[in-house]
Design a protein around this motif. Structure first.
Motif, PDB file in Angstrom:
ATOM      1  N   LEU A   1       0.661  -0.987   0.038  1.00 24.92           N
ATOM      2  CA  LEU A   1       0.009  -0.139   0.045  1.00 24.92           C
ATOM      3  C   LEU A   1       0.962   1.265   0.149  1.00 24.92           C
ATOM      4  CD1 LEU A   1      -2.908   1.233   0.220  1.00 24.92           C
ATOM      5  CD2 LEU A   1      -2.795   0.935   2.517  1.00 24.92           C
ATOM      6  N   LEU A   2       1.828   1.337   0.759  1.00 26.93           N
ATOM      7  CA  LEU A   2       2.720   2.319   0.789  1.00 26.93           C
ATOM      8  C   LEU A   2       3.328   2.521  -0.461  1.00 26.93           C
ATOM      9  CD1 LEU A   2       3.769   4.834   2.795  1.00 26.93           C
ATOM     10  CD2 LEU A   2       5.420   3.148   3.439  1.00 26.93           C
ATOM     11  N   ARG A   3       3.823   1.657  -1.037  1.00 30.55           N
ATOM     12  CA  ARG A   3       4.774   1.678  -2.258  1.00 30.55           C
ATOM     13  C   ARG A   3       3.509   2.343  -3.526  1.00 30.55           C
ATOM     14  NH1 ARG A   3       9.849   2.480  -1.557  1.00 30.55           N
ATOM     15  NH2 ARG A   3      10.963   0.404  -0.529  1.00 30.55           N
ATOM     16  N   GLU A   4       2.351   1.529  -3.326  1.00 31.72           N
ATOM     17  CA  GLU A   4       1.327   2.084  -4.281  1.00 31.72           C
ATOM     18  C   GLU A   4       1.091   3.806  -4.066  1.00 31.72           C
ATOM     19  OE1 GLU A   4      -3.473   1.819  -5.148  1.00 31.72           O
ATOM     20  OE2 GLU A   4      -2.286   0.251  -3.952  1.00 31.72           O
ATOM     21  N   HIS A   5       1.037   4.050  -2.833  1.00 33.22           N
ATOM     22  CA  HIS A   5       0.865   5.425  -2.745  1.00 33.22           C
ATOM     23  C   HIS A   5       2.065   6.546  -3.182  1.00 33.22           C
ATOM     24  CE1 HIS A   5      -2.664   4.968  -0.404  1.00 33.22           C
ATOM     25  NE2 HIS A   5      -2.044   4.831   0.681  1.00 33.22           N
ATOM     26  N   GLN A   6       3.170   6.054  -2.778  1.00 36.09           N
ATOM     27  CA  GLN A   6       4.392   6.558  -3.401  1.00 36.09           C
ATOM     28  C   GLN A   6       4.411   6.713  -5.061  1.00 36.09           C
ATOM     29  OE1 GLN A   6       7.965   4.306  -2.652  1.00 36.09           O
ATOM     30  NE2 GLN A   6       9.300   6.100  -2.675  1.00 36.09           N
ATOM     31  N   ARG A   7       4.215   5.624  -5.682  1.00 35.57           N
ATOM     32  CA  ARG A   7       4.075   5.517  -7.208  1.00 35.57           C
ATOM     33  C   ARG A   7       2.929   6.672  -7.619  1.00 35.57           C
ATOM     34  NH1 ARG A   7       4.708  -0.118  -6.757  1.00 35.57           N
ATOM     35  NH2 ARG A   7       2.383  -0.307  -6.597  1.00 35.57           N
ATOM     36  N   THR A   8       1.808   6.632  -6.950  1.00 33.52           N
ATOM     37  CA  THR A   8       0.764   7.602  -7.289  1.00 33.52           C
ATOM     38  C   THR A   8       1.231   9.058  -7.277  1.00 33.52           C
ATOM     39  OG1 THR A   8      -0.871   6.121  -6.596  1.00 33.52           O
ATOM     40  CG2 THR A   8      -1.547   8.516  -6.535  1.00 33.52           C
ATOM     41  N   LEU A   9       2.060   9.341  -6.268  1.00 34.43           N
ATOM     42  CA  LEU A   9       2.372  10.506  -5.822  1.00 34.43           C
ATOM     43  C   LEU A   9       3.471  11.275  -6.760  1.00 34.43           C
ATOM     44  CD1 LEU A   9       2.524  10.896  -1.997  1.00 34.43           C
ATOM     45  CD2 LEU A   9       0.879  12.077  -3.642  1.00 34.43           C
ATOM     46  N   LEU A  10       4.620  10.301  -7.092  1.00 34.37           N
ATOM     47  CA  LEU A  10       5.611  10.594  -8.128  1.00 34.37           C
ATOM     48  C   LEU A  10       5.045  10.828  -9.619  1.00 34.37           C
ATOM     49  CD1 LEU A  10       8.332   8.544  -6.686  1.00 34.37           C
ATOM     50  CD2 LEU A  10       7.844  10.882  -6.143  1.00 34.37           C
ATOM     51  N   SER A  11       3.782  10.098  -9.870  1.00 34.10           N
ATOM     52  CA  SER A  11       3.248  10.215 -11.247  1.00 34.10           C
ATOM     53  C   SER A  11       2.297  11.234 -11.476  1.00 34.10           C
ATOM     54  CB  SER A  11       2.848   8.744 -11.779  1.00 34.10           C
ATOM     55  OG  SER A  11       1.857   8.355 -11.001  1.00 34.10           O
ATOM     56  N   CYS A  12       2.087  11.921 -10.442  1.00 37.50           N
ATOM     57  CA  CYS A  12       0.813  12.991 -10.185  1.00 37.50           C
ATOM     58  C   CYS A  12       1.350  14.265 -10.995  1.00 37.50           C
ATOM     59  CB  CYS A  12       0.612  13.432  -8.772  1.00 37.50           C
ATOM     60  SG  CYS A  12      -0.553  14.588  -8.561  1.00 37.50           S
ATOM     61  N   PRO A  13       0.375  14.463 -12.066  1.00 34.40           N
ATOM     62  CA  PRO A  13       0.652  15.365 -12.916  1.00 34.40           C
ATOM     63  C   PRO A  13       0.722  16.924 -12.213  1.00 34.40           C
ATOM     64  CG  PRO A  13      -1.408  14.677 -13.535  1.00 34.40           C
ATOM     65  CD  PRO A  13      -0.877  13.857 -12.597  1.00 34.40           C
ATOM     66  N   LEU A  14      -0.162  17.114 -11.149  1.00 38.89           N
ATOM     67  CA  LEU A  14      -0.271  18.113 -10.378  1.00 38.89           C
ATOM     68  C   LEU A  14       1.101  18.513  -9.722  1.00 38.89           C
ATOM     69  CD1 LEU A  14      -3.826  17.607  -9.219  1.00 38.89           C
ATOM     70  CD2 LEU A  14      -3.091  18.938 -10.963  1.00 38.89           C
TER      71      LEU A  14
ATOM     72  N   TRP B   1      -6.590  23.929  -3.815  1.00 35.33           N
ATOM     73  CA  TRP B   1      -5.618  23.850  -3.436  1.00 35.33           C
ATOM     74  C   TRP B   1      -4.259  22.962  -3.687  1.00 35.33           C
ATOM     75  CZ3 TRP B   1      -5.316  20.143  -0.128  1.00 35.33           C
ATOM     76  CH2 TRP B   1      -6.463  19.766   0.698  1.00 35.33           C
ATOM     77  N   PHE B   2      -4.926  21.480  -3.958  1.00 36.47           N
ATOM     78  CA  PHE B   2      -3.977  20.776  -4.273  1.00 36.47           C
ATOM     79  C   PHE B   2      -3.129  20.869  -5.488  1.00 36.47           C
ATOM     80  CE2 PHE B   2      -3.544  16.134  -5.692  1.00 36.47           C
ATOM     81  CZ  PHE B   2      -2.471  15.672  -4.787  1.00 36.47           C
ATOM     82  N   ALA B   3      -3.759  21.638  -6.373  1.00 35.57           N
ATOM     83  CA  ALA B   3      -3.133  22.025  -7.706  1.00 35.57           C
ATOM     84  C   ALA B   3      -2.062  22.989  -7.679  1.00 35.57           C
ATOM     85  CB  ALA B   3      -4.060  21.944  -8.907  1.00 35.57           C
ATOM     86  N   GLU B   4      -1.932  23.784  -6.374  1.00 38.93           N
ATOM     87  CA  GLU B   4      -0.904  24.957  -6.331  1.00 38.93           C
ATOM     88  C   GLU B   4       0.300  24.564  -5.772  1.00 38.93           C
ATOM     89  OE1 GLU B   4      -3.312  27.425  -3.651  1.00 38.93           O
ATOM     90  OE2 GLU B   4      -4.965  27.704  -5.415  1.00 38.93           O
ATOM     91  N   PRO B   5       1.185  25.131  -6.417  1.00 36.17           N
ATOM     92  CA  PRO B   5       2.744  25.031  -5.854  1.00 36.17           C
ATOM     93  C   PRO B   5       2.838  25.233  -4.288  1.00 36.17           C
ATOM     94  CG  PRO B   5       2.777  26.220  -7.745  1.00 36.17           C
ATOM     95  CD  PRO B   5       1.383  26.073  -7.547  1.00 36.17           C
ATOM     96  N   ARG B   6       2.344  26.121  -3.597  1.00 36.91           N
ATOM     97  CA  ARG B   6       2.222  26.380  -2.381  1.00 36.91           C
ATOM     98  C   ARG B   6       1.843  25.046  -1.424  1.00 36.91           C
ATOM     99  NH1 ARG B   6      -0.932  30.889   1.251  1.00 36.91           N
ATOM    100  NH2 ARG B   6       0.222  30.656   3.274  1.00 36.91           N
TER     101      ARG B   6
END
Length: 335
Positions: A158-171, A303-308
């Motif tokens: 599950l943790l690796r899945e979350h990690q892959r999701t975030l590293l491939s997130c276009p936002l 706000w999830f799509a904002e750099p801040r």
């Protein structure tokens, strides 16, 4: 990929589904604050002809199996049988044998009595101690048997899945990718270094935050077991802790003074508070990323799509990595 949308869940479909399950609304539908599922409050007459408030919960397609949802219902029934105040789904006589889970138009849903109340106030020590008693009783029931269809709270997969999701997130802003990767990787590795199997895993509420704790003149009621999972007991306690170290230790002592009236607590689990806090930060980010195609998420979490936001999360993960090096909280009561 599973279809997570609710685009076909129109008001007419909702009302038809509720009526097919045996309740006949006498009011309109009030959408409640829920993003993972779709939840609506309405008025209907009960079997005595008296008007009462109910809640219809439509489960997000593709998230839980039917067996896992029924385990949620079974867990709340076990708790209610032990006279622990929780909100259980209604067994409506649509068919025999009675069921607590229904389907309509491809959606699975359940009906609940509507329960009112105000949020628990953690700064009120009496309420915090009472919550500890409720959680001690809940965990005593949770220990009786394990979930068969619901996953562990924390796992490497599950943790690796979350990690892959975030590293491939276009936002994730390109300018922050290097910094984000540089802090996410060591935090993930530190969580994975923990031998989670050395701790007892029991049935938990899993998402025990203030929004799921309702206080009224009748006392405390625990609601929303949608995230119930198998995990260490401290998961249902640590989210009540806030402030500096001294404040958190005082809050924890108050919780456990009520908790240990009904259930023993393993002090070794105190070492899991910061890893679980870090896991929740990662899990929440991944949840937003996966659900972003649901139109409700860009509207409510812009706000999830904002750099801040990503800058703040990099800082939060750095603070968690530093917290891993700190000693666990002490129990002033010496439990």
């Amino acid at each position: 990929m599973a279809d997570f949308s609710f685009q076909d869940l129109t008001p007419n479909h909702i009302l038809d589904a509720i009526e097919a399950a045996g309740l006949y609304p006498t009011s309109g539908l009030l959408a409640l604050n829920s993003y993972e599922n779709r939840v609506y409050q309405f008025l209907a007459e009960d079997q005595t002809g008296k008007s009462a408030r109910y809640v219809a919960k439509f489960y997000r397609p593709g998230r839980w199996s039917t067996a896992a949802i029924l385990e949620e219902h079974e867990f709340t029934a076990d708790l209610a049988a032990a006279e622990i105040p929780v909100v259980c789904p209604l067994a409506v006589p649509i068919e025999q044998p009675q069921s607590t889970l229904f389907t309509a138009g491809g959606y699975r849903f359940a009906l609940f009595p509507s329960v009112g109340g105000r949020a628990l106030e953690p700064e009120q020590w009496e309420q915090l101690e009472d919550l500890g008693r409720h959680l001690g009783r809940l965990h005593q029931v949770g220990k009786a048997k394990p979930f068969q269809h619901r996953p562990m709270l924390v796992s490497a997969d599950l943790l690796r899945e979350h990690q892959r999701t975030l590293l491939s997130c276009p936002l994730l802003p390109e300018s922050l990718q290097s910094a984000f990767v540089a802090i996410l990787q060591p935090v993930v590795e530190r969580i994975l270094q923990i031998n989670w199997s050395q701790y007892q895993h029991i049935r938990l509420h899993g998402d025990c935050h203030i929004g799921n704790l309702l206080w009224s003149d009748q006392g405390l009621t625990l609601v929303d077991f949608d995230d119930c999972r198998q995990g260490p007991a401290i998961q249902d306690l640590w989210m009540m802790l806030s402030g500096d170290r001294f404040q958190q230790e005082a809050q924890l002592d108050t919780l456990l003074s009520g908790y240990e009236e009904f259930c023993d607590f393993d002090p070794k689990e105190l070492a899991l508070i910061e890893p679980l806090r870090a896991f929740r930060i990662i899990q929440y980010m991944a949840w937003l990323a996966v659900r972003w195609s649901d139109p409700a998420f860009p509207r409510s979490f812009g706000w999830f799509a904002e750099p801040r936001y990503w800058e703040q999360q990099i800082l939060a993960l750095k603070e968690q990595l530093a917290a891993f090096a700190e000693p666990p909280l002490n129990l002033q009561s010496g439990l």
